[in-house]
Design a protein around this motif. Structure first.
Motif, PDB file in Angstrom:
ATOM      1  N   ALA A   1      31.373 -20.359 -55.398  1.00 23.85           N
ATOM      2  CA  ALA A   1      32.022 -19.578 -54.342  1.00 23.85           C
ATOM      3  C   ALA A   1      31.398 -19.872 -52.989  1.00 23.85           C
ATOM      4  N   LEU A   2      30.088 -20.038 -52.946  1.00 23.56           N
ATOM      5  CA  LEU A   2      29.413 -20.349 -51.686  1.00 23.56           C
ATOM      6  C   LEU A   2      29.972 -21.626 -51.066  1.00 23.56           C
ATOM      7  N   GLY A   3      30.079 -22.668 -51.884  1.00 21.43           N
ATOM      8  CA  GLY A   3      30.566 -23.946 -51.391  1.00 21.43           C
ATOM      9  C   GLY A   3      31.992 -23.877 -50.892  1.00 21.43           C
TER      10      GLY A   3
ATOM     11  N   ILE B   1      31.307 -14.301 -55.751  1.00 22.43           N
ATOM     12  CA  ILE B   1      32.158 -13.951 -54.615  1.00 22.43           C
ATOM     13  C   ILE B   1      31.337 -14.234 -53.365  1.00 22.43           C
ATOM     14  N   ALA B   2      31.864 -15.012 -52.432  1.00 22.84           N
ATOM     15  CA  ALA B   2      31.090 -15.391 -51.246  1.00 22.84           C
ATOM     16  C   ALA B   2      31.970 -15.468 -50.006  1.00 22.84           C
ATOM     17  N   SER B   3      31.330 -15.241 -48.851  1.00 26.29           N
ATOM     18  CA  SER B   3      32.012 -15.348 -47.556  1.00 26.29           C
ATOM     19  C   SER B   3      31.188 -16.220 -46.619  1.00 26.29           C
ATOM     20  N   PRO B   4      31.858 -16.888 -45.679  1.00 26.98           N
ATOM     21  CA  PRO B   4      31.143 -17.768 -44.749  1.00 26.98           C
ATOM     22  C   PRO B   4      30.351 -16.986 -43.718  1.00 26.98           C
ATOM     23  N   VAL B   5      29.288 -17.615 -43.232  1.00 29.06           N
ATOM     24  CA  VAL B   5      28.461 -17.053 -42.169  1.00 29.06           C
ATOM     25  C   VAL B   5      28.500 -18.041 -41.004  1.00 29.06           C
ATOM     26  N   PHE B   6      28.641 -17.522 -39.773  1.00 28.06           N
ATOM     27  CA  PHE B   6      28.778 -18.363 -38.588  1.00 28.06           C
ATOM     28  C   PHE B   6      27.568 -18.199 -37.660  1.00 28.06           C
TER      29      PHE B   6
ATOM     30  N   ALA C   1      41.797 -15.319 -46.856  1.00 33.39           N
ATOM     31  CA  ALA C   1      41.220 -14.107 -47.433  1.00 33.39           C
ATOM     32  C   ALA C   1      39.875 -13.748 -46.812  1.00 33.39           C
ATOM     33  N   GLY C   2      39.145 -14.760 -46.346  1.00 38.15           N
ATOM     34  CA  GLY C   2      37.819 -14.499 -45.803  1.00 38.15           C
ATOM     35  C   GLY C   2      36.732 -14.485 -46.852  1.00 38.15           C
ATOM     36  N   TYR C   3      37.081 -14.824 -48.068  1.00 38.18           N
ATOM     37  CA  TYR C   3      36.081 -14.916 -49.137  1.00 38.18           C
ATOM     38  C   TYR C   3      36.585 -15.852 -50.231  1.00 38.18           C
ATOM     39  N   ALA C   4      35.642 -16.374 -51.021  1.00 35.74           N
ATOM     40  CA  ALA C   4      35.979 -17.279 -52.126  1.00 35.74           C
ATOM     41  C   ALA C   4      35.502 -16.677 -53.436  1.00 35.74           C
TER      42      ALA C   4
END
Length: 254
Positions: A132-134, A194-199, A178-181
């Motif tokens: 999910a992170l990737g 379950i993961a979401s991106p960080v900017f 969705a904003g998450y994987a």
């Protein structure tokens, strides 16, 4: 220098121990050259020689270098408090990862607050398309990065691993919206994520934060959405802590 790095990478991926001849054959380098490089690396503590087999393995000073890298990594440093808070909120283990090549490197791991003995995964490297992170990172990356990774080798770790390019590309579009994987047993049978991106302050994706655990606990209909909201909110707050512009910190779906 380049050849020394090649030796370290080969020992990391082809180990646990390799001899001079094996390394020379794998790298296409003359044995005397390999031996000289190994001696230099050994003096610096970056490799060590096993007394019984005379083969070489990675040395202890690499740990020191690795720890120094982690200690100066801004995403990891900023994520410590947020990861602990997410672990306490969801009662699941939390991973923070960054993209290195076509793998995700785990730079921080907050243990699940309750449960059996857990293994620290900091330093683990996972194919991007199987976690999910990737998928969260790549979906939020530039078109060039997405295209390059989709065109490259796609790892298959389980029967659920997503390795069909067209399907995976479509999946990444859904992740972006969705904003998450989600990861459903794609790296290991029985595990989910379950993961979401960080900017970061430039508005570019710096990595991702997510939770990992047993699939039946993570992806159940009654809990999946609640967990996804918690992950997205944490990723948004961590992004703001890194100085991300408001438009980036508030990722699609958040």
């Amino acid at each position: 220098m380049h050849r020394a790095v090649q030796i370290l990478r080969e020992l990391a991926s082809g180990g646990p121990r390799l001899g001079v001849t094996e390394l020379a054959d794998r790298l296409g380098i003359a044995k005397p050259t390999v031996h000289a490089l190994l001696r230099t690396l050994e003096i610096e503590g970056l490799v060590g020689q096993d007394r019984d087999s005379s083969k070489y393995q990675l040395g202890p000073n690499l740990v020191q270098l690795g720890n120094a890298y982690l200690d100066t990594h801004e995403l990891r440093t900023r994520s410590l408090t947020w990861a602990d808070a997410l672990a306490n909120r969801t009662k699941e283990a939390v991973w923070v990862g960054v993209l290195t090549g076509d793998h995700v490197l785990i730079v921080h791991h907050a243990f699940r607050p309750e449960g059996a003995v857990q293994i620290l995964e900091v330093g683990a490297s996972i194919p991007w398309n199987t976690c999910a992170l990737g998928k969260a990172i790549v979906a939020s990356s530039s078109a060039d990065v997405c295209e390059r990774l989709l065109a490259g080798e796609l790892a298959v770790l389980t029967s659920a691993s997503m390795a069909e390019r067209k399907a995976l590309a479509g999946h990444l579009e859904e992740v972006l919206k969705a904003g998450y994987a989600l990861e459903d047993q794609e790296s290991a049978i029985g595990d989910a994520g379950i993961a979401s991106p960080v900017f970061d302050r430039s508005g570019e994706v710096a990595g991702a934060i997510g939770i990992v655990g047993p699939v039946e606990r993570m992806l159940g209909e009654s809990t999946r959405q609640e967990l996804a909201v918690a992950v997205r909110e944490t990723a948004r707050n961590l992004s703001r802590d890194l100085g991300a512009p408001r438009r980036a910190a508030y990722a699609p779906g958040a």
